[in-house]
Design a protein around this motif. Structure first.
Motif, mmCIF file in Angstrom:
data_model
loop_
_atom_site.group_PDB
_atom_site.id
_atom_site.type_symbol
_atom_site.label_atom_id
_atom_site.label_comp_id
_atom_site.label_asym_id
_atom_site.label_seq_id
_atom_site.Cartn_x
_atom_site.Cartn_y
_atom_site.Cartn_z
ATOM 1 N N LYS A 105 0.860 -1.175 0.000
ATOM 2 C CA LYS A 105 0.000 0.000 0.000
ATOM 3 C C LYS A 105 0.900 1.229 0.000
ATOM 4 O O LYS A 105 1.999 1.210 0.532
ATOM 5 C CB LYS A 105 -0.898 0.017 1.236
ATOM 6 N N ARG A 106 0.409 2.285 -0.576
ATOM 7 C CA ARG A 106 1.203 3.500 -0.604
ATOM 8 C C ARG A 106 0.564 4.547 0.292
ATOM 9 O O ARG A 106 -0.641 4.545 0.519
ATOM 10 C CB ARG A 106 1.358 4.027 -2.014
ATOM 11 N N LEU A 107 1.366 5.455 0.777
ATOM 12 C CA LEU A 107 0.877 6.566 1.579
ATOM 13 C C LEU A 107 0.379 7.664 0.652
ATOM 14 O O LEU A 107 0.867 7.832 -0.457
ATOM 15 C CB LEU A 107 1.986 7.102 2.479
ATOM 16 N N SER A 108 -0.595 8.400 1.113
ATOM 17 C CA SER A 108 -1.100 9.512 0.307
ATOM 18 C C SER A 108 -0.172 10.713 0.454
ATOM 19 O O SER A 108 0.557 10.859 1.433
ATOM 20 C CB SER A 108 -2.514 9.889 0.729
ATOM 21 N N ASN A 109 -0.213 11.564 -0.528
ATOM 22 C CA ASN A 109 0.582 12.785 -0.492
ATOM 23 C C ASN A 109 -0.329 13.987 -0.696
ATOM 24 O O ASN A 109 -1.546 13.847 -0.768
ATOM 25 C CB ASN A 109 1.707 12.742 -1.530
ATOM 26 N N LYS A 110 0.242 15.171 -0.809
ATOM 27 C CA LYS A 110 -0.554 16.395 -0.910
ATOM 28 C C LYS A 110 -1.355 16.484 -2.199
ATOM 29 O O LYS A 110 -2.384 17.135 -2.252
ATOM 30 C CB LYS A 110 0.354 17.616 -0.789
ATOM 31 N N ASP A 156 -2.902 14.025 -3.722
ATOM 32 C CA ASP A 156 -4.055 13.125 -3.728
ATOM 33 C C ASP A 156 -5.297 13.868 -3.246
ATOM 34 O O ASP A 156 -5.253 14.615 -2.276
ATOM 35 C CB ASP A 156 -3.822 11.921 -2.821
#
Length: 94
Positions: free
Chosen positions: A5-10, A12
């Motif tokens: 899973k990936r982390l969200s960034n600004k 998104d």
């Protein structure tokens, strides 16, 4: 094997947050911050301190309110704060 899973960034736009304070209120606060005394400033803007924040996620609207009773033995546990108009000593409750 576990799926990655990936982390969200600004960039998104999964969650849309609706701020409880308007841009005019922010500019007003910036203007009065250096002018007013600390107690006068706190009294003027204390109603904005614990205002709830709404956010939209998966086409649903949620609300976060941090000013509520966290004691599990309290009879108002987890309920939003409510203001009463004609109570003399206790104008609000959790």
């Amino acid at each position: 094997m576990a799926s990655l899973k990936r982390l969200s960034n600004k960039q998104d736009s999964v969650v849309s947050v609706v701020p409880p304070v308007s841009d005019g209120d922010i500019e007003d606060r910036k203007k009065h911050y250096g002018i007013l005394d600390t107690t006068k400033y706190a009294k003027r803007y204390n109603h904005l301190l614990f205002s709830p924040v709404q956010f939209h996620w998966n086409d649903k609207t949620f609300q976060i309110q941090y000013n509520f009773c966290t004691d599990p033995f309290c009879k108002w546990f987890g309920r939003d704060q409510e203001r009463f108009e004609k109570v003399l000593n206790k104008p609000s409750r959790y």
